[in-house]
Design an enzyme around this catalytic site. Structure first.
Site, PDB file in Angstrom:
ATOM      1  N   CYS A 113       0.805  -1.155  -0.124  1.00 52.90           N
ATOM      2  CA  CYS A 113      -0.186  -0.021  -0.247  1.00 52.90           C
ATOM      3  C   CYS A 113       0.959   1.048   0.050  1.00 52.90           C
ATOM      4  O   CYS A 113       0.468   2.427  -0.430  1.00 52.90           O
ATOM      5  CB  CYS A 113      -1.054  -0.152   1.257  1.00 52.90           C
ATOM      6  SG  CYS A 113      -0.235  -0.079   2.700  1.00 52.90           S
ATOM      7  N   HIS A 431      -1.308   1.218   7.573  1.00 49.98           N
ATOM      8  CA  HIS A 431      -1.991   1.352   5.984  1.00 49.98           C
ATOM      9  C   HIS A 431      -1.745   2.575   5.535  1.00 49.98           C
ATOM     10  O   HIS A 431      -2.042   3.766   5.960  1.00 49.98           O
ATOM     11  CB  HIS A 431      -3.436   0.837   6.115  1.00 49.98           C
ATOM     12  CG  HIS A 431      -4.088   0.422   4.860  1.00 49.98           C
ATOM     13  ND1 HIS A 431      -3.317  -0.167   3.982  1.00 49.98           N
ATOM     14  CD2 HIS A 431      -5.139   0.981   4.213  1.00 49.98           C
ATOM     15  CE1 HIS A 431      -4.200  -0.126   2.622  1.00 49.98           C
ATOM     16  NE2 HIS A 431      -5.363   0.618   2.876  1.00 49.98           N
TER      17      HIS A 431
END
Length: 483
Positions: A113, A431
């Site tokens: 990510c 994230h």
């Protein structure tokens, strides 16, 4: 690394590689590229049943050269519409987002990510995409090594794939090239690729593109990346104890926003980051001494990148800890007061014209005396020669009777076009997500393979203060003026 063949319908795909250190989901992404069958629709027959996304390869028992059978239907080819034209006002919101245009999402290939969010932000810069289209040149420079060349080509191809697709793209080639060029992004922990710092990924990609695109350009303004992202700083270095004083210049690709208990807004953090103390040897004192470094912006880029310095090394836990403090940032950023005196002089006329132009939009009358003064300032600037670094300059016509070509000049005013956020307590975990403003003015949240429309008023709420997504990198686009 195993090589197998895969039978799907009437087709047989030979020498398909399986990386047994990664989950079977990655293998399914490879098959998606080959067949067009999304991973969730794939049914791959192995010993004991169907291959699961999180299965252990050592227990699956796949052997070198084995033939695997896959079932599943590929996404249908879009057919020509049977009905007449559908106007935007009549479209459902979800279809309208696709129709007006936003790029595809990127599949997460295992803690990637950080890379996906970086790529989505950089992909939003049309000038960078244009420069990549012309790469490589007919004769490649020896200054660009093979790994840099491969990463640059992979960037160009990935940008192209994002523009052509609405369905999620698997960035396999780009990821391989990135890890080949920068092995730190291939670090493993217990056999799994580790999460990485998005800012480091951003910096390394721009550094590589700077070298490649500089060597491929034949124009006078050869350094494309510096022109788009480079910030020139001039610094006064002073020692109060000895009275020594010197100046130095440097070019960086981003400004830093330092975060402390006193910083509540981006502007405050930028000011603090431009002032620092350093300890170095003093020739007049014959020993080390404390110097103050006061920096100012001496040339501005087309795109201003700002990194919130949220992470610091924590010895107790031996990892990058995160500062969760809320720091607000604006949709419109004016950096005039952070500029050097020389740059401020170059910005005065463009800023005056910008104020007049925006005043007209709101129905305000401009002062004729001020406008006349502005015209004289422009003529005087033309007589003195082109300004250095105040905009995207082009050669004015020199032939008699031909009107001069208007040039775009920067104003020191910038508009927010992308935010890269982090959710979690450490840079090497959590994230990363990209929030990107599209050409149509709408904001899209790119959460890996899932593009989600967002309201503009929600973008500035990513300012921190908790465990929600908070801004780590902001990218602003220059508001210029033709003159």
């Amino acid at each position: 690394m195993l090589k197998v063949s895969v039978k799907w319908q009437k087709e047989l795909f030979s020498n398909v590689e399986i990386d047994t250190t990664q989950s079977p989901y990655l293998f399914k992404c490879q098959l998606y590229d080959l067949t067009g069958v999304p991973p969730e629709r794939q049914k791959i027959m192995v010993k004991g049943g169907l291959l699961k996304d999180d299965a252990d390869w050592s227990k699956v028992g796949v052997k070198e050269g084995q033939k695997l059978m896959m079932m599943g239907t590929a996404d249908e080819i879009v057919k020509a519409p049977e009905k007449g034209p559908l106007f935007a006002e009549d479209m459902p919101e979800e279809e309208l987002v696709v129709a007006v245009g936003h790029s595809a999402g990127l599949m997460n290939l295992g803690n990637t990510c950080y890379m996906n969010s970086t790529v989505q932000c950089l992909h939003s810069v049309p000038e960078l995409k244009s420069a990549l289209i012309n790469y490589p040149p007919p004769v490649r420079s020896n200054a660009v090594d093979q790994s840099s060349h491969s990463l640059t080509v992979a960037t160009r191809e990935l940008f192209n794939d994002l523009d052509k697709n609405v369905k999620p793209v698997a960035p396999m080639r780009f990821l391989t090239a990135l890890r080949s060029k920068y092995p730190q992004f291939a670090q493993l922990h217990n056999g799994v690729y580790m999460q990485q710092d998005a800012e480091e990924c951003w910096t390394q990609i721009l550094f590589t593109l700077s070298l490649s695109l500089k060597s491929s350009s034949s124009s006078e303004d050869a350094d494309t990346v510096k022109r788009l992202f480079g910030v020139d700083l001039v610094s006064r270095i002073h020692c109060a104890e000895s009275g020594e004083e010197s100046t130095e210049s440097e070019s960086v690709y981003s400004l830093k926003c330092h975060i402390s208990q006193e910083v509540n807004h981006l502007h405050e953090g930028l000011k603090r980051a431009l002032k620092s103390e350093l300890e170095k040897s003093s020739p007049s004192l014959g020993r080390t001494a404390i110097y103050t470094k006061d920096s100012r912006i001496n040339d501005l880029p087309r795109y201003l990148t700002i990194q919130f310095v949220r992470f610091f090394w924590k010895r107790e836990s031996n990892q990058k800890a995160k500062i969760l403090r809320k720091v607000d940032y604006p949709l419109e950023l004016d950096v005039y007061d952070l500029c050097s005196d020389d740059l401020r002089k170059r910005l005065e006329v463009p800023r005056r014209l910008l104020r007049d132009e925006e005043g007209k939009k709101f129905g305000l009358k401009t002062n004729e005396k001020s406008s006349t003064s502005t015209d004289n300032d422009v003529k005087m600037a033309d007589a003195e020669g082109p300004s250095n670094g105040s905009g995207d300059s082009s050669k004015s016509a020199s032939e008699e009777g031909v009107p001069p070509v208007k040039e775009k000049h920067l104003t020191g005013v910038y508009d927010l076009v992308a935010v890269l956020t982090h959710k979690g307590r450490s840079a090497d975990s959590g994230h990363y997500v990209a929030w990107v403003k599209q050409e149509n003015g709408k904001w899209i949240q790119f959460d890996d393979d899932n593009p989600i429309p967002q309201r503009e008023e929600d973008i500035t709420r990513l300012s921190g203060g908790g465990d929600w997504h908070m801004a780590y990198i902001c990218m602003y686009k220059a508001r210029d003026i033709s003159m």
